[in-house]
Design a protein around this motif. Structure first.
Motif, PDB file in Angstrom:
ATOM      1  N   LEU A   1       0.856  -1.291  -0.127  1.00  0.00           N
ATOM      2  CA  LEU A   1      -0.065   0.205   0.229  1.00  0.00           C
ATOM      3  C   LEU A   1       0.927   1.267   0.182  1.00  0.00           C
ATOM      4  O   LEU A   1       0.484   2.083  -0.571  1.00  0.00           O
ATOM      5  N   PHE A   2       2.094   1.341   0.782  1.00  0.00           N
ATOM      6  CA  PHE A   2       2.778   2.444   0.731  1.00  0.00           C
ATOM      7  C   PHE A   2       4.350   2.293   0.102  1.00  0.00           C
ATOM      8  O   PHE A   2       5.261   2.774   0.360  1.00  0.00           O
ATOM      9  N   GLY A   3       4.255   1.178  -0.733  1.00  0.00           N
ATOM     10  CA  GLY A   3       5.406   0.947  -1.634  1.00  0.00           C
ATOM     11  C   GLY A   3       6.377  -0.218  -0.827  1.00  0.00           C
ATOM     12  O   GLY A   3       5.665  -0.607   0.333  1.00  0.00           O
ATOM     13  N   SER A   4       7.214  -0.470  -1.533  1.00  0.00           N
ATOM     14  CA  SER A   4       8.143  -1.619  -0.594  1.00  0.00           C
ATOM     15  C   SER A   4       9.061  -0.866   0.605  1.00  0.00           C
ATOM     16  O   SER A   4       9.119   0.455   0.623  1.00  0.00           O
ATOM     17  N   GLY A   5       9.783  -1.527   1.045  1.00  0.00           N
ATOM     18  CA  GLY A   5      10.424  -1.206   2.200  1.00  0.00           C
ATOM     19  C   GLY A   5      11.818  -0.105   1.857  1.00  0.00           C
ATOM     20  O   GLY A   5      12.056  -0.108   0.482  1.00  0.00           O
ATOM     21  N   ILE A   6      12.404   0.342   2.603  1.00  0.00           N
ATOM     22  CA  ILE A   6      13.550   1.106   2.433  1.00  0.00           C
ATOM     23  C   ILE A   6      14.748   0.512   1.980  1.00  0.00           C
ATOM     24  O   ILE A   6      14.902  -0.838   2.798  1.00  0.00           O
TER      25      ILE A   6
ATOM     26  N   PRO B   1      18.193  -1.300   2.040  1.00  0.00           N
ATOM     27  CA  PRO B   1      19.245  -0.909   2.973  1.00  0.00           C
ATOM     28  C   PRO B   1      20.276  -0.646   2.411  1.00  0.00           C
ATOM     29  O   PRO B   1      21.426   0.094   3.079  1.00  0.00           O
ATOM     30  N   ALA B   2      20.664  -0.514   1.167  1.00  0.00           N
ATOM     31  CA  ALA B   2      21.721   0.108   0.416  1.00  0.00           C
ATOM     32  C   ALA B   2      21.940   1.407   0.603  1.00  0.00           C
ATOM     33  O   ALA B   2      23.149   2.267   0.578  1.00  0.00           O
ATOM     34  N   LEU B   3      20.859   2.111   0.873  1.00  0.00           N
ATOM     35  CA  LEU B   3      20.755   3.588   1.062  1.00  0.00           C
ATOM     36  C   LEU B   3      21.870   3.954   2.350  1.00  0.00           C
ATOM     37  O   LEU B   3      22.087   5.384   2.608  1.00  0.00           O
ATOM     38  N   PHE B   4      21.850   3.057   3.373  1.00  0.00           N
ATOM     39  CA  PHE B   4      22.722   3.362   4.462  1.00  0.00           C
ATOM     40  C   PHE B   4      23.947   2.534   4.679  1.00  0.00           C
ATOM     41  O   PHE B   4      24.641   2.290   5.501  1.00  0.00           O
TER      42      PHE B   4
END
Length: 262
Positions: free
Chosen positions: A252-257, A259-262
């Motif tokens: 509903l709110f897209g996939s999770g964040i 991990p590569a962002l961090f």
């Protein structure tokens, strides 16, 4: 135009039709999802029209791998024959210039199908409430004169509050302006209700004042409120009613964040 899934046309005579208005927060559509998923309703067909933005996707109510890849479209009809309930789920916005045409199509199909009553699940902008609408619960209803004769007493016993008419010019007290029905953010709700009154259709609107955001709690509030009237599920011996969340809500709110962002 309704197109049946099977070769034989289903009979909707004496069924209750529940449908959402595409409105603020998509509360009506989320509530319809909960009803279809919980009652394990079967798909009876779909509405083919150029009034809705086209869409196709996987089965939003999948329960196993076999039915996950079924193709589903913008407006589909689901039924629970044992309790004579049908749900028209609308998944995409109405083309802005074809709102009137879509309302006419709906009224024509509802009349031709022989539904005993129609319930529109809707919502309206909370921040645009009139002073009197700030009082009590954020739930309101509207009912056409035709349905009022049949269900008026039941709604009165529930203690439901009718949608207030508001002044076109708030603050003026000279009585020159007649109070009007105003449902900001409600999509076709007002138009469909007005059309149904003119066509003597037994139709009710059940709506919630809300704001955009995570509207899942609002959907539960609306569907529980509706259940008090229609008794879609009643299990007093088993505690509170349980609504089944469809698998499609996981995204509903897209996939999770990532991990590569961090």
């Amino acid at each position: 135009m309704f197109i049946a899934t099977e070769s034989t046309q289903p009979s909707f005579k004496d069924f209750t039709l529940i449908m959402p208005a595409v409105a603020v927060g998509n509360v009506g559509q989320l509530a319809a999802d909960l009803i279809v998923s919980t009652l394990n309703m079967s798909r009876a067909g779909y509405i083919h029209t150029d009034c809705l933005i086209p869409m196709a996707g996987n089965n939003p109510y999948t329960t196993c791998r076999e039915d996950a890849e079924e193709l589903h479209t913008a407006a589909e009809v689901y039924t629970a024959a044992e309790i004579k309930v049908a749900v028209l789920q609308i998944r995409t916005p109405i083309v802005q210039t074809k709102s009137k045409k879509f309302r006419k199509l709906l009224v024509s199909w509802i009349k031709a199908s022989g539904f005993s009553r129609t319930v529109v699940l809707s919502s309206s902008h909370a921040y645009q409430r009139d002073d009197q609408q700030l009082q009590g619960a954020p739930l309101r209803y509207l009912v056409t004169p035709t349905l009022l004769k049949v269900s008026g007493d039941a709604l009165k016993e529930l203690g439901w509050r009718e949608m207030e008419r508001v002044s076109a010019f708030p603050g003026l007290t000279d009585g020159s302006a007649e109070p009007r029905l105003y449902i900001p953010g409600g999509g076709i709700t007002k138009g469909l209700f007005t059309d149904s009154c003119a066509e003597d259709l037994p139709l009710a609107v059940v709506l919630l004042f809300c704001s955009e955001g995570d509207n899942i709690p609002d959907a539960f509030t609306l569907v529980n409120h509706l259940n008090d009237w229609l008794h879609l599920q009643d299990k007093p011996s088993q505690g509170p009613n349980k609504w089944k969340i469809p698998t499609s809500w996981r995204l509903l709110f897209g996939s999770g964040i990532p991990p590569a962002l961090f």
